[in-house]
Design a protein around this motif. Structure first.
Motif: not given
Ligand SMILES: O=C(O)CCC(=O)C(=O)O
Length: 268
Positions: A144-159
């Motif tokens: 199933c899909l797995r997510v990291i809750p809150g990882s969107h908060r900075s609204q920026s791209l991670t390397p």
């Protein structure tokens, strides 16, 4: 419609699984369409069926991205109840720009590495809500899909780094140490249930080693305050498989194009 707390969860955690679900009849229609599309695209991995909502010029002909699509998927993208929910999340001006089936066959269904969707998408400013509909039950055992809750908060791209392996759906992976994998949440869904996630949310899924197929349909909606920027298009195999953004048709499903520059003619 979503409750207030479901909308709040989407913004706080970056994803939400609403109470709302498709009817058994709608699920059956999607499953039948998926079976048709898999049969019509024997040369493609079923995890990489891009633009399945777009049909070719003649029945049975591939679309410009080389996939034989099915109108049933377009009907799902345009479903009024779904659009009402999307409107709650991204506002009244809604552009449909993508739809992909991720079907992991039993036994050898491929892994989706941890990634942010926006890493290779030509959308400026970057914004999209992905609706992921479970066509089969999607459980820990079948990837199933797995997510990291809150990882969107900075609204920026991670390397990310490029990882070329034949057993990965995508060749992009978030660099180690950029997030805490122990915080991952498994998004288990029964067929007909769905999740919505933000473009900056880190997510992925494990390989399917189980005897049960795991199929889902990802539909991508952006607010028409963003531009689908064909000039910056990363056409070709930037994701690990062929995607052609420069001539992909997109649809304004609700409201108006606030940028004034989105092209709703190309590719139609
Ligand atoms: O279906 C999956 O396991 C991954 C889907 C995904 O990465 C997406 O919808 O962006």
């Amino acid at each position: 419609m979503l409750t207030e707390s479901e909308v709040a969860q989407y913004h706080e955690a970056g994803y939400v699984v609403p109470e709302f679900r498709l009817s058994p009849d709608q699920v059956t229609r999607l499953r039948e369409a998926l079976d048709r599309v898999i049969a019509a695209n024997p040369g493609r991995r079923p995890e990489q069926l891009v633009s399945v909502h777009i049909s070719g010029r003649e029945p049975g002909e591939p679309n410009p991205e080389g996939v034989v699509g099915d109108p049933e998927f377009m009907a799902a993208c345009q479903d009024k109840a779904i659009l009402d929910i999307v409107e709650q999340l991204i506002g009244p001006d809604i552009v449909l720009w993508g739809c992909q089936a991720f079907c992991k066959p039993p036994g050898d269904g491929m892994e989706v590495p941890w990634h942010q969707d926006g890493n290779y998408w030509p959308i400026r400013p970057l914004a999209t809500c992905t609706l992921w509909i479970a066509i089969d039950d999607s459980l820990v055992e079948n990837g199933c899909l797995r997510v990291i809750p809150g990882s969107h908060r900075s609204q920026s791209l991670t390397p990310h780094f490029k990882e070329v392996r034949t057993d990965l759906v995508l060749n992009q992976r978030v660099v180690d140490g950029e997030f805490d994998e122990a915080a991952a949440v498994d998004v288990e869904l029964e067929a007909g249930q769905m999740s919505f996630h933000d473009v900056f949310l880190i997510h992925g899924s494990n390989a399917n080693r189980s005897p049960r197929r795991r199929a889902g349909l990802a539909i991508r909606y952006m607010p028409a305050t963003s531009l689908f920027d064909r000039s910056s298009s990363s056409d070709g195999i930037s994701a690990g498989y062929a995607v052609y953004f420069s001539n992909r048709p997109i649809w304004l499903l609700r409201g108006e194009d606030k940028t004034g520059h989105n092209d709703f003619v190309v590719g139609h």
